[in-house]
Design an enzyme around this catalytic site. Structure first.
Site, PDB file in Angstrom:
ATOM      1  N   LYS A 138       0.832  -1.206   0.000  1.00 44.92           N
ATOM      2  CA  LYS A 138       0.000   0.000   0.000  1.00 44.92           C
ATOM      3  C   LYS A 138       0.866   1.255   0.000  1.00 44.92           C
ATOM      4  O   LYS A 138       0.682   2.154  -0.833  1.00 44.92           O
ATOM      5  CB  LYS A 138      -0.926   0.002   1.214  1.00 44.92           C
ATOM      6  CG  LYS A 138      -1.827   1.217   1.303  1.00 44.92           C
ATOM      7  CD  LYS A 138      -2.642   1.201   2.579  1.00 44.92           C
ATOM      8  CE  LYS A 138      -1.788   1.488   3.790  1.00 44.92           C
ATOM      9  NZ  LYS A 138      -2.583   1.599   5.039  1.00 44.92           N
ATOM     10  N   ASP A 156      -6.197   0.687   0.578  1.00 47.06           N
ATOM     11  CA  ASP A 156      -6.380   1.015   1.992  1.00 47.06           C
ATOM     12  C   ASP A 156      -7.769   0.538   2.416  1.00 47.06           C
ATOM     13  O   ASP A 156      -8.449  -0.172   1.664  1.00 47.06           O
ATOM     14  CB  ASP A 156      -6.161   2.507   2.245  1.00 47.06           C
ATOM     15  CG  ASP A 156      -7.288   3.371   1.686  1.00 47.06           C
ATOM     16  OD1 ASP A 156      -8.156   2.843   0.940  1.00 47.06           O
ATOM     17  OD2 ASP A 156      -7.317   4.569   1.990  1.00 47.06           O
TER      18      ASP A 156
END
Length: 260
Positions: A138, A156
């Site tokens: 991420k 996310d």
């Protein structure tokens, strides 16, 4: 009698892969119009600052990170300075971001790795970034997409939630979600798609009580009906610049704090 949510799910139950792709891209076109200011909301001037800020953003808001990074980068402007920083001093600067001890250790160790392995520069390859302390896929996609113009999906909590609600994926594993989303869109669009999904998740498609009755993509959503359906009640749930009265209060479209 079926609920609205059950009817929505049934409507898209037999959707073909081509139909899903077309619907996904139509959703993105609409979100592009709704969120023309969508962007990374962490303040940064270079890849090093973005990498550190993204590591600090875990379990806190972008606003909180943006409040502490000016002091942090004034004291330690590059990886070599941060690599030599006393961890206790870093802790005091970033204390308000939460989990500050672990974060301080991570960003100092991260800076040391940059100096020792990459001549002080942030690498521009996923394989290298994910070896750094506090940096997973991420965080790597945030840096690659926004500092190096290498598009990718930032999975996310918001992107994961919306991808499932929009039936872009049935997966719960972040890497599988990333690949399922990427299969639906041109690669060049993936970074901005991530920003738009995050914006929509923060403002309308909330985790606990989505504002379905005020959603611009309701007609394309297999999960329509899981949240508030009454238009007036739904509008009262909108956040940030979309919130009732936000314009009168002078709230900007890039103001929200975001928990990652």
């Amino acid at each position: 009698m079926l609920t609205t949510a059950e009817k929505s799910a049934r409507r898209f139950a037999r959707e073909t892969p081509l139909g899903r792709t077309r619907r996904a891209r139509k959703i993105d076109r609409i979100l592009t119009e709704v969120y023309p200011h969508a962007r990374c909301e962490l303040d940064f001037e270079n890849p090093f600052q973005l990498l550190v800020a993204t590591v600090l953003s875990a379990q806190t808001t972008d606003i909180r990170v943006n409040l502490v990074t000016p002091e942090l980068f004034a004291a330690f402007p590059d990886s070599r300075a941060l690599a030599a920083a006393p961890v206790e001093e870093v802790e005091q600067i970033i204390r308000s971001t939460g989990f500050y001890r672990a974060k301080a250790r991570n960003i100092v160790a991260l800076a040391q790795e940059l100096v020792e392995r990459f001549d002080g520069e942030v690498p521009d390859r996923m394989a290298d970034l994910i070896t750094l302390p506090g940096t997973g896929r991420k965080t790597a996609h945030v840096v690659l997409g926004n500092a190096f113009d290498q598009p990718g999906v930032t999975v996310d909590t918001h992107v994961s939630r919306l991808a499932q609600r929009f039936a872009f994926t049935g997966a719960t594993d972040p890497v599988k979600i990333e690949h399922d989303i990427a299969a639906l869109f041109p690669r060049r669009d993936l970074t901005m798609l991530s920003h738009r999904l995050i914006f929509h998740g923060r403002r309308i498609c909330h985790a606990r009580r989505p504002a379905c009755g005020a959603c611009p993509v309701a007609a394309l959503c297999p999960s329509f009906g899981i949240g508030e359906l009454d238009p007036d009640a739904a509008r009262s749930l909108l956040k940030y610049e979309m919130a009732p009265g936000a314009a009168k209060q002078g709230q900007s479209p890039t103001e929200p704090g975001v928990q990652r």
